[in-house]
Design an enzyme around this catalytic site. Structure first.
Site, short mmCIF file in Angstrom:
data_model
loop_
_atom_site.label_atom_id
_atom_site.label_comp_id
_atom_site.label_asym_id
_atom_site.label_seq_id
_atom_site.Cartn_x
_atom_site.Cartn_y
_atom_site.Cartn_z
N HIS A 1 1.24 -1.29 -0.05
CA HIS A 1 0.32 -0.17 0.21
C HIS A 1 1.10 0.76 0.07
O HIS A 1 2.03 1.17 0.94
CB HIS A 1 -0.76 -0.09 1.21
CG HIS A 1 -2.01 1.09 0.68
ND1 HIS A 1 -2.10 2.66 0.93
CD2 HIS A 1 -3.20 1.20 0.60
CE1 HIS A 1 -3.34 3.21 1.03
NE2 HIS A 1 -4.26 1.86 0.88
N GLU B 1 -3.84 1.25 -7.69
CA GLU B 1 -4.09 2.56 -7.06
C GLU B 1 -2.67 3.02 -6.72
O GLU B 1 -2.15 3.17 -5.83
CB GLU B 1 -4.31 1.72 -5.09
CG GLU B 1 -5.09 2.41 -4.43
CD GLU B 1 -5.43 2.26 -2.67
OE1 GLU B 1 -6.42 2.04 -3.03
OE2 GLU B 1 -4.52 2.09 -1.99
P1 13P Z 1 -9.41 6.16 -1.03
O1 13P Z 1 -10.56 5.31 -1.30
O2 13P Z 1 -9.60 6.74 0.62
O3 13P Z 1 -8.93 7.41 -1.81
O4 13P Z 1 -8.43 5.27 -0.41
C1 13P Z 1 -8.17 4.57 -1.43
C2 13P Z 1 -7.34 3.63 -0.38
O5 13P Z 1 -6.04 3.98 0.12
C3 13P Z 1 -7.33 2.02 -0.56
O6 13P Z 1 -6.21 1.26 -0.19
#
Ligand code: 13P
Length: 236
Positions: free
Chosen positions: A87, A156
């Site tokens: 992450h 992400e």
């Molecule tokens: P947000 O949905 O708050 O942008 O966060 C994404 C996240 O870090 C999920 O792992």
């Protein structure tokens, strides 16, 4: 579609964690996985048998002198099915791609699904540059890993996370990413999108060839989360 709620370091107590799960239960959405803070896991796993739970992190060793750490073996033992790895918030705390690679291997050894976060750390518009970054990241993260059956990839990018106020990733870039990853891995792999998924923008991503979403802030806001889930329900 798979929805993974990453609660990060929230909520502040077990009472609110139970409240949130009871709310999730009422949504009656069967493909909803939850990654709460470690301390709530044993209680939630015991009380909510129909949910899939996972941890937000593991150490890359099974046990030993690692003060403050929790191993894949331990979370597997209490009933977790998955773990989030790489992450971007952990990378900001100093975790490297090499460490994430060891963690993925440790998760695989313990038969846990690795939800591997992936993506560039800065907003970049040049696709060639982006692909170079993705290639480098991929090659380190998945070094010596041949089997992707127990891996879910969450695109992400750190710049797109809601706290950065720059997301979400434009749909075109997510499409480019999907193209790129299809060429990179021959085997079937589940792909999620994460980063500033809100009730106002979720529809934008629903016709993409993805398997679901990794949701942070909005998974803690019952009203908004319900809207998101309902919009997804309409297409699946
Ligand atoms: P947000 O949905 O708050 O942008 O966060 C994404 C996240 O870090 C999920 O792992």
């Amino acid at each position: 579609m798979l929805i993974i709620a990453n609660w990060k370091m929230n909520p502040l107590d077990i009472k609110n964690a139970l409240r949130l799960l009871n709310f999730y239960k009422k949504l009656k959405y069967k493909d909803l996985w939850v990654a709460p803070p470690y301390v709530y896991l044993p209680i939630l796993i015991k009380r909510f048998k129909n949910f899939t739970f996972g941890a937000q992190n593991i150490h890359y060793e099974k046990s030993g002198a690692y003060t403050g750490e929790i191993s894949a073996y331990m979370i597997k033992k209490i009933g977790c099915k998955f773990v989030i790895i790489n992450h971007s918030e952990r990378r900001k705390m100093g975790e490297t791609l090499e460490i994430a690679n060891l963690k993925i291997k440790q998760a695989l050894k313990n038969n846990l699904i690795s939800v591997v976060c992936f993506g560039e750390q800065k907003k970049i518009d040049d696709l060639k540059k982006l692909k170079n970054i993705w290639n480098r990241e991929f090659n380190i993260l998945f070094k010596d890993i041949k089997n992707f059956k127990k891996i879910i990839l969450a695109y992400e990018p750190s710049w797109a996370i809601s706290t950065q106020k720059m997301g979400p990733v434009p749909k075109e870039i997510v499409k480019d990413f999907l193209e790129w990853i299809k060429n990179k891995i021959n085997s079937q792999i589940k792909i999620l999108y994460g980063g500033s998924v809100f009730p106002e923008n979720i529809e934008n991503y629903l016709d993409l060839n993805i398997n679901g979403f990794l949701i942070g802030s909005q998974s803690l806001k019952p009203k908004n989360f319900k809207i998101i889930i309902n919009k997804i329900k309409n297409v699946v």
